[in-house]
Design a protein around this motif. Structure first.
Motif, PDB file in Angstrom:
ATOM      1  N   GLY A 128      -3.114  -8.744  -4.405  1.00 22.39           N
ATOM      2  CA  GLY A 128      -3.031  -7.568  -3.121  1.00 22.39           C
ATOM      3  C   GLY A 128      -3.575  -8.228  -1.805  1.00 22.39           C
ATOM      4  N   ASP A 129      -3.275  -9.329  -1.406  1.00 21.64           N
ATOM      5  CA  ASP A 129      -3.705 -10.056  -0.112  1.00 21.64           C
ATOM      6  C   ASP A 129      -3.013  -9.295   0.934  1.00 21.64           C
ATOM      7  N   GLU A 130      -3.471  -9.526   2.087  1.00 17.64           N
ATOM      8  CA  GLU A 130      -3.192  -8.490   3.483  1.00 17.64           C
ATOM      9  C   GLU A 130      -1.537  -8.687   3.740  1.00 17.64           C
ATOM     10  N   ARG A 131      -1.092  -9.822   3.450  1.00 22.61           N
ATOM     11  CA  ARG A 131       0.270 -10.210   3.598  1.00 22.61           C
ATOM     12  C   ARG A 131       1.385  -9.253   2.760  1.00 22.61           C
ATOM     13  N   ASN A 132       0.905  -9.251   1.545  1.00 17.91           N
ATOM     14  CA  ASN A 132       1.532  -8.390   0.422  1.00 17.91           C
ATOM     15  C   ASN A 132       1.397  -6.894   1.129  1.00 17.91           C
ATOM     16  N   SER A 133       0.104  -6.540   1.269  1.00 24.91           N
ATOM     17  CA  SER A 133      -0.163  -4.945   1.666  1.00 24.91           C
ATOM     18  C   SER A 133       0.656  -4.732   2.860  1.00 24.91           C
ATOM     19  N   ASP A 134       0.823  -5.655   4.133  1.00 29.78           N
ATOM     20  CA  ASP A 134       1.508  -5.164   5.143  1.00 29.78           C
ATOM     21  C   ASP A 134       2.917  -5.303   4.742  1.00 29.78           C
ATOM     22  N   TYR A 135       3.550  -5.852   3.862  1.00 32.12           N
ATOM     23  CA  TYR A 135       4.978  -5.857   3.612  1.00 32.12           C
ATOM     24  C   TYR A 135       5.341  -4.677   3.070  1.00 32.12           C
ATOM     25  N   PHE A 136       4.312  -4.199   1.987  1.00 32.61           N
ATOM     26  CA  PHE A 136       4.643  -2.987   1.215  1.00 32.61           C
ATOM     27  C   PHE A 136       4.531  -1.725   2.230  1.00 32.61           C
ATOM     28  N   THR A 137       3.384  -1.698   2.971  1.00 34.12           N
ATOM     29  CA  THR A 137       3.116  -0.788   3.824  1.00 34.12           C
ATOM     30  C   THR A 137       4.239  -0.320   4.965  1.00 34.12           C
ATOM     31  N   VAL A 138       4.905  -1.572   5.312  1.00 35.34           N
ATOM     32  CA  VAL A 138       6.027  -1.110   6.224  1.00 35.34           C
ATOM     33  C   VAL A 138       7.498  -0.771   5.323  1.00 35.34           C
ATOM     34  N   LEU A 139       7.392  -1.289   4.054  1.00 32.99           N
ATOM     35  CA  LEU A 139       8.749  -0.859   3.239  1.00 32.99           C
ATOM     36  C   LEU A 139       8.356   0.752   3.220  1.00 32.99           C
ATOM     37  N   ILE A 140       7.157   1.198   2.787  1.00 32.69           N
ATOM     38  CA  ILE A 140       6.918   2.325   2.270  1.00 32.69           C
ATOM     39  C   ILE A 140       7.224   3.419   3.805  1.00 32.69           C
ATOM     40  N   SER A 141       6.523   2.859   4.772  1.00 28.04           N
ATOM     41  CA  SER A 141       6.685   3.622   6.026  1.00 28.04           C
ATOM     42  C   SER A 141       8.033   3.811   6.323  1.00 28.04           C
ATOM     43  N   GLU A 142       9.044   2.784   6.402  1.00 33.17           N
ATOM     44  CA  GLU A 142      10.640   2.975   6.642  1.00 33.17           C
ATOM     45  C   GLU A 142      11.165   3.747   5.640  1.00 33.17           C
ATOM     46  N   GLY A 143      10.947   3.605   4.361  1.00 37.19           N
ATOM     47  CA  GLY A 143      11.317   4.474   3.275  1.00 37.19           C
ATOM     48  C   GLY A 143      11.151   5.889   3.323  1.00 37.19           C
ATOM     49  N   LEU A 144      10.063   6.085   3.828  1.00 37.09           N
ATOM     50  CA  LEU A 144       9.742   7.368   3.852  1.00 37.09           C
ATOM     51  C   LEU A 144       9.475   8.062   5.473  1.00 37.09           C
ATOM     52  N   LYS A 145      10.293   7.419   6.278  1.00 37.82           N
ATOM     53  CA  LYS A 145      10.167   7.776   7.593  1.00 37.82           C
ATOM     54  C   LYS A 145      10.642   9.451   7.896  1.00 37.82           C
ATOM     55  N   ARG A 146      11.493   9.715   7.297  1.00 42.92           N
ATOM     56  CA  ARG A 146      12.260  11.095   7.609  1.00 42.92           C
ATOM     57  C   ARG A 146      11.090  12.104   7.177  1.00 42.92           C
ATOM     58  N   TYR A 147      10.239  11.999   6.292  1.00 44.06           N
ATOM     59  CA  TYR A 147       8.852  12.771   5.977  1.00 44.06           C
ATOM     60  C   TYR A 147       7.759  12.448   6.747  1.00 44.06           C
ATOM     61  N   SER A 148       7.610  11.493   7.425  1.00 44.69           N
ATOM     62  CA  SER A 148       6.395  11.194   8.048  1.00 44.69           C
ATOM     63  C   SER A 148       5.556  12.264   8.664  1.00 44.69           C
ATOM     64  N   ASP A 149       6.328  13.116   9.203  1.00 44.42           N
ATOM     65  CA  ASP A 149       5.768  14.149  10.002  1.00 44.42           C
ATOM     66  C   ASP A 149       4.932  15.247   9.275  1.00 44.42           C
ATOM     67  N   HIS A 150       5.357  15.312   7.952  1.00 46.85           N
ATOM     68  CA  HIS A 150       4.555  16.268   6.784  1.00 46.85           C
ATOM     69  C   HIS A 150       3.629  15.212   5.960  1.00 46.85           C
ATOM     70  N   ILE A 151       3.451  14.196   5.811  1.00 48.11           N
ATOM     71  CA  ILE A 151       2.650  13.215   5.158  1.00 48.11           C
ATOM     72  C   ILE A 151       1.610  12.949   5.767  1.00 48.11           C
ATOM     73  N   THR A 152       0.368  13.399   5.077  1.00 56.55           N
ATOM     74  CA  THR A 152      -0.683  12.768   5.877  1.00 56.55           C
ATOM     75  C   THR A 152      -1.306  11.430   5.332  1.00 56.55           C
ATOM     76  N   ARG A 153      -1.059  11.200   3.986  1.00 56.86           N
ATOM     77  CA  ARG A 153      -1.554   9.843   3.477  1.00 56.86           C
ATOM     78  C   ARG A 153      -0.854   9.597   2.133  1.00 56.86           C
ATOM     79  N   ILE A 154      -0.524   8.249   1.918  1.00 60.23           N
ATOM     80  CA  ILE A 154       0.268   7.961   0.672  1.00 60.23           C
ATOM     81  C   ILE A 154      -0.890   7.051   0.031  1.00 60.23           C
TER      82      ILE A 154
END
Length: 104
Positions: free
Chosen positions: A13-39
């Motif tokens: 769970g190093d920072e590089r993996n965490s950053d990669y998956f954070t971007v992947l999740i942000s992009e994947g859920l971008k459509r609903y980001s205004d309604h989501i407070t936390r994942i």
């Protein structure tokens, strides 16, 4: 939308993996980001260091504004597949929820 990434002791769970998956999740859920407070992302290896099929599990818990939290899981052979599958499932669930809200 804040994303909290958690892994068990057998997953890197190093920072590089965490950053990669954070971007992947942000992009994947971008459509609903205004309604989501936390994942909250929980990635675990069900077998530990042993070899097996579909042993990586990703649980995504979404905290929605004014709604109860919802969670989806996906099991796959790799972390990437598990996270991608969980994103797809969460997208489908969120689509259903927001379509119902707009129809009522």
């Amino acid at each position: 939308m804040k994303i909290q990434f958690n892994t068990d002791k057998t997953i890197n769970g190093d920072e590089r993996n965490s950053d990669y998956f954070t971007v992947l999740i942000s992009e994947g859920l971008k459509r609903y980001s205004d309604h989501i407070t936390r994942i909250e992302v929980h990635v675990t290896d069900e077998n530990g260091h042993k070899v097996g099929i579909d042993t990586i599990r990703c649980l995504l818990e979404a905290r929605l504004e004014g709604k109860k939290p919802m969670a989806v899981t996906c099991q796959a052979d790799t972390i990437e597949l598990a996270v991608s599958g969980a994103i797809s499932k969460l997208n489908a669930s969120l689509k259903t929820i927001f379509e119902r809200l707009t129809n009522h």
